[in-house]
Design a protein around this motif. Structure first.
Motif, PDB file in Angstrom:
ATOM      1  N   ASP A   1       0.896  -0.905   0.027  1.00  0.00           N
ATOM      2  CA  ASP A   1      -0.123   0.004  -0.074  1.00  0.00           C
ATOM      3  C   ASP A   1       0.842   1.231   0.035  1.00  0.00           C
ATOM      4  O   ASP A   1       1.684   1.625   0.739  1.00  0.00           O
ATOM      5  CB  ASP A   1      -0.953  -0.068   1.271  1.00  0.00           C
ATOM      6  N   ILE A   2       0.683   2.141  -0.783  1.00  0.00           N
ATOM      7  CA  ILE A   2       1.290   3.356  -0.970  1.00  0.00           C
ATOM      8  C   ILE A   2       0.302   4.398  -0.633  1.00  0.00           C
ATOM      9  O   ILE A   2      -0.730   4.763  -1.115  1.00  0.00           O
ATOM     10  CB  ILE A   2       1.901   3.870  -2.417  1.00  0.00           C
ATOM     11  N   LEU A   3       0.638   4.967   0.722  1.00  0.00           N
ATOM     12  CA  LEU A   3      -0.707   5.978   1.573  1.00  0.00           C
ATOM     13  C   LEU A   3      -0.107   7.346   1.579  1.00  0.00           C
ATOM     14  O   LEU A   3       1.439   7.568   1.568  1.00  0.00           O
ATOM     15  CB  LEU A   3      -0.717   5.524   2.839  1.00  0.00           C
ATOM     16  N   PHE A   4      -0.756   8.366   1.445  1.00  0.00           N
ATOM     17  CA  PHE A   4      -0.597   9.750   1.798  1.00  0.00           C
ATOM     18  C   PHE A   4      -1.534  10.242   2.634  1.00  0.00           C
ATOM     19  O   PHE A   4      -2.693  10.041   2.692  1.00  0.00           O
ATOM     20  CB  PHE A   4      -0.360  10.553   0.562  1.00  0.00           C
ATOM     21  N   VAL A   5      -0.827  11.282   3.738  1.00  0.00           N
ATOM     22  CA  VAL A   5      -1.820  11.818   4.699  1.00  0.00           C
ATOM     23  C   VAL A   5      -1.460  13.213   4.928  1.00  0.00           C
ATOM     24  O   VAL A   5      -0.367  13.389   5.169  1.00  0.00           O
ATOM     25  CB  VAL A   5      -1.708  10.964   5.896  1.00  0.00           C
ATOM     26  N   TYR A   6      -2.470  14.184   4.811  1.00  0.00           N
ATOM     27  CA  TYR A   6      -2.345  15.493   5.194  1.00  0.00           C
ATOM     28  C   TYR A   6      -3.119  15.625   6.702  1.00  0.00           C
ATOM     29  O   TYR A   6      -4.234  15.382   6.745  1.00  0.00           O
ATOM     30  CB  TYR A   6      -2.852  16.651   4.400  1.00  0.00           C
ATOM     31  N   THR A   7      -2.339  15.901   7.574  1.00  0.00           N
ATOM     32  CA  THR A   7      -3.006  15.868   9.205  1.00  0.00           C
ATOM     33  C   THR A   7      -2.568  16.898   9.830  1.00  0.00           C
ATOM     34  O   THR A   7      -1.950  17.976   9.476  1.00  0.00           O
ATOM     35  CB  THR A   7      -2.505  14.684   9.728  1.00  0.00           C
ATOM     36  N   THR A   8      -3.656  17.305  10.706  1.00  0.00           N
ATOM     37  CA  THR A   8      -3.530  18.468  11.788  1.00  0.00           C
ATOM     38  C   THR A   8      -2.930  18.053  12.936  1.00  0.00           C
ATOM     39  O   THR A   8      -2.697  18.774  13.960  1.00  0.00           O
ATOM     40  CB  THR A   8      -4.712  18.892  11.831  1.00  0.00           C
ATOM     41  N   ALA A   9      -2.783  16.544  12.937  1.00  0.00           N
ATOM     42  CA  ALA A   9      -1.828  16.288  14.198  1.00  0.00           C
ATOM     43  C   ALA A   9      -0.712  16.793  14.562  1.00  0.00           C
ATOM     44  O   ALA A   9       0.308  17.224  13.952  1.00  0.00           O
ATOM     45  CB  ALA A   9      -1.715  14.814  14.003  1.00  0.00           C
ATOM     46  N   ASP A  10      -0.263  16.901  15.803  1.00  0.00           N
ATOM     47  CA  ASP A  10       1.029  17.538  16.264  1.00  0.00           C
ATOM     48  C   ASP A  10       2.231  16.832  15.977  1.00  0.00           C
ATOM     49  O   ASP A  10       2.250  15.501  15.715  1.00  0.00           O
ATOM     50  CB  ASP A  10       1.184  17.741  17.929  1.00  0.00           C
ATOM     51  N   GLU A  11       3.334  17.420  15.477  1.00  0.00           N
ATOM     52  CA  GLU A  11       4.443  16.672  14.899  1.00  0.00           C
ATOM     53  C   GLU A  11       4.988  15.617  15.864  1.00  0.00           C
ATOM     54  O   GLU A  11       5.596  14.560  15.487  1.00  0.00           O
ATOM     55  CB  GLU A  11       5.646  17.786  14.391  1.00  0.00           C
TER      56      GLU A  11
ATOM     57  N   GLU B   1       1.306  20.708   8.787  1.00  0.00           N
ATOM     58  CA  GLU B   1       1.638  22.201   8.282  1.00  0.00           C
ATOM     59  C   GLU B   1       3.414  22.647   8.806  1.00  0.00           C
ATOM     60  O   GLU B   1       3.871  23.656   8.466  1.00  0.00           O
ATOM     61  CB  GLU B   1       0.786  23.265   9.113  1.00  0.00           C
ATOM     62  N   LYS B   2       3.869  21.682   9.485  1.00  0.00           N
ATOM     63  CA  LYS B   2       5.361  21.935   9.877  1.00  0.00           C
ATOM     64  C   LYS B   2       6.154  21.040   9.418  1.00  0.00           C
ATOM     65  O   LYS B   2       7.431  21.422   8.794  1.00  0.00           O
ATOM     66  CB  LYS B   2       5.539  22.273  11.544  1.00  0.00           C
ATOM     67  N   VAL B   3       6.044  19.781   9.443  1.00  0.00           N
ATOM     68  CA  VAL B   3       6.889  18.606   9.004  1.00  0.00           C
ATOM     69  C   VAL B   3       6.326  17.592   8.354  1.00  0.00           C
ATOM     70  O   VAL B   3       5.067  17.548   7.841  1.00  0.00           O
ATOM     71  CB  VAL B   3       7.547  18.051  10.129  1.00  0.00           C
ATOM     72  N   TRP B   4       7.267  16.899   7.701  1.00  0.00           N
ATOM     73  CA  TRP B   4       6.738  15.451   7.087  1.00  0.00           C
ATOM     74  C   TRP B   4       7.605  14.437   7.309  1.00  0.00           C
ATOM     75  O   TRP B   4       8.671  14.608   7.783  1.00  0.00           O
ATOM     76  CB  TRP B   4       6.845  15.887   5.420  1.00  0.00           C
ATOM     77  N   ASP B   5       7.152  13.211   7.167  1.00  0.00           N
ATOM     78  CA  ASP B   5       7.856  12.020   7.550  1.00  0.00           C
ATOM     79  C   ASP B   5       7.375  10.836   6.772  1.00  0.00           C
ATOM     80  O   ASP B   5       6.124  10.800   6.262  1.00  0.00           O
ATOM     81  CB  ASP B   5       7.801  11.675   9.072  1.00  0.00           C
ATOM     82  N   VAL B   6       8.066   9.581   6.585  1.00  0.00           N
ATOM     83  CA  VAL B   6       7.880   8.301   5.878  1.00  0.00           C
ATOM     84  C   VAL B   6       7.905   7.298   6.699  1.00  0.00           C
ATOM     85  O   VAL B   6       8.950   7.344   7.657  1.00  0.00           O
ATOM     86  CB  VAL B   6       8.716   8.247   4.653  1.00  0.00           C
TER      87      VAL B   6
ATOM     88  N   ASP C   1      16.525   6.255  -0.217  1.00  0.00           N
ATOM     89  CA  ASP C   1      15.342   6.266  -0.630  1.00  0.00           C
ATOM     90  C   ASP C   1      14.282   7.077  -0.155  1.00  0.00           C
ATOM     91  O   ASP C   1      13.545   7.821  -1.066  1.00  0.00           O
ATOM     92  CB  ASP C   1      14.713   4.800  -0.737  1.00  0.00           C
ATOM     93  N   ILE C   2      14.177   7.142   1.145  1.00  0.00           N
ATOM     94  CA  ILE C   2      13.319   8.184   1.648  1.00  0.00           C
ATOM     95  C   ILE C   2      13.444   9.723   1.159  1.00  0.00           C
ATOM     96  O   ILE C   2      12.714  10.187   0.995  1.00  0.00           O
ATOM     97  CB  ILE C   2      13.554   8.026   3.254  1.00  0.00           C
TER      98      ILE C   2
END
Length: 403
Positions: free
Chosen positions: A61-71, A96-101, A115-116
């Motif tokens: 599964d290749i997933l993507f999420v935009y979230t309001t959760a705290d980093e 709104e501040k960070v991204w992660d895989v 790769d990440i």
């Protein structure tokens, strides 16, 4: 004591919200979650379909999420989202501040730190949220499944991951200047009228009918103003020289079947002559005129189409010149046949004495006959727009043909 209780309560609420989000995502088998509102529903739906295709192709599964959760809570949030899904996942999360895989199952052994980093570069390079996610999903699938195992987003779908623009010239029919001028015109008309006016050109329909391709392109690329997604889209395909006008929302009311036929008659000759810029300009101006007319409550239709402009002075002048020329030609021929005739000073010279004797005259009426027939009615007199349902379940009007 109160502080400990509040901390416990807050943690409990966060766990419940994470579990609820994970349950909902697993139940709907959604590959895209947008809590911030960067994407339209149509864009989410299209990316979900691509995610489903990738999952079936490579087993991950290749997933993507935009979230309001705290980093600081993204790790726990990712764990909750992974529940109820395939054990093998590649999940990119951004707030709104960070991204992660985050990697799960067999993806852990397939994806390296480098790769990440490359996935991040691919994602950041996108021009829009929509295209960025599509590019990330394809890159992640290639890393997990090998080059050539899966199709790119544009190859798999008729929906091209581009910035939402009202001119999509994939067939390259316009030069840069013509495309810029047309885009400026369509943007001005669309924003003023609050109804999207769009032009799309393609080299192939990928096996679809012109109607289906135009409807899907409109729906899944998020065009349209308001809840009803008001708009009109002109598709030109060079594969078999097809054209189609797709209408949606208020566009179905503004552009009736008769109106679409009228508009097409004005630009088809330019399309046939490969004068695409002129054809699209005429289309845009007529769309503006038709939308304005529809706002009066009476859209242009079978018995209410635009009147052609009539130049009285020019028409009279042309008629006069043609009449004089024709009369000179006719009288000249007649005169040429009278070679043995000479003009006489008096009319009596033309009458032979005693050749004419009238003794009685009268008018006698014999009979009359009147033939009456019922005038047939036009079956299309009711006018209006015929509609159909697209693959997304949306209602569309429209019409098309060859050029």
């Amino acid at each position: 004591m109160k502080k400990k209780f509040l901390a416990f309560l807050l943690a409990f609420i966060m766990c419940i919200s994470f579990s609820t989000a994970a349950f909902a995502a697993g139940e709907e088998t959604s590959y895209i979650i947008d809590e911030i509102g960067y994407l339209t529903e149509a864009q989410i739906s299209n990316l979900d379909r691509y995610g489903e295709y990738l999952s079936e192709s490579i087993g991950i599964d290749i997933l993507f999420v935009y979230t309001t959760a705290d980093e600081n809570a993204l790790g726990e949030y990712a764990e909750q989202l992974s529940l109820g899904r395939s054990q093998n996942q590649i999940l990119m999360i951004e707030n709104e501040k960070v991204w992660d895989v985050y990697l799960f199952g067999t993806a852990i052994d397939m994806i390296t730190d480098d790769d990440i980093s490359s996935l991040r570069d691919v994602y950041v390079a996108g021009s829009t949220y929509y295209s960025s996610i599509a590019d990330y999903m394809y890159a992640a699938a290639k890393l997990a499944g090998g080059t050539g195992v899966v199709e790119s987003f544009s190859e798999h779908s008729t929906i091209i991951p581009h910035e939402l623009t009202r001119v999509v010239d994939m067939a390259d029919l316009l030069d840069n200047s013509e495309e810029a001028d047309l885009l400026s015109m369509l943007d001005e008309i669309s924003n003023r009228q609050e109804l999207d006016v769009v032009v799309v050109t393609v080299n192939t329909l990928d096996g679809k009918t012109p109607m289906d391709y135009a409807d899907d392109f409109y729906d899944y690329n998020g065009y349209g103003f308001g809840e009803n997604r008001d708009g009109v889209l002109l598709l030109v395909s060079m594969e078999d020289r097809d054209w189609w006008i797709s209408t949606s929302g208020y566009g179905i009311f503004a552009f009736t079947d008769a109106g679409i036929e009228y508009i097409s008659e004005k630009f088809l000759s330019d399309l046939s002559n490969d004068d695409y810029s002129e054809a699209f300009t005429k289309y845009a101006k007529l769309c503006d005129e038709f939308i304005t007319q529809a706002k009066t409550g009476e859209p242009y239709d079978t018995n209410n189409l635009p009147k052609e402009s009539f130049d009285v002075f020019t028409s009279l002048l042309i008629s006069l010149v043609v009449g004089i020329l024709v009369s000179l030609i006719v009288t000249g021929k007649m005169k040429g046949k009278l070679k043995t005739v000479r003009m006489q000073p008096a009319a009596e010279e033309y009458v032979r004495n005693g050749s004419m004797l009238v003794t009685e005259s009268s008018d006698l009426f014999l009979y009359s006959h009147v033939d009456r027939r019922v005038k047939s009615k036009d079956n299309d007199s009711d006018g209006g727009s015929s509609t159909h349902t697209s693959s997304s379940g949306s209602s569309h009007g429209g019409g098309g043909g060859k050029f």
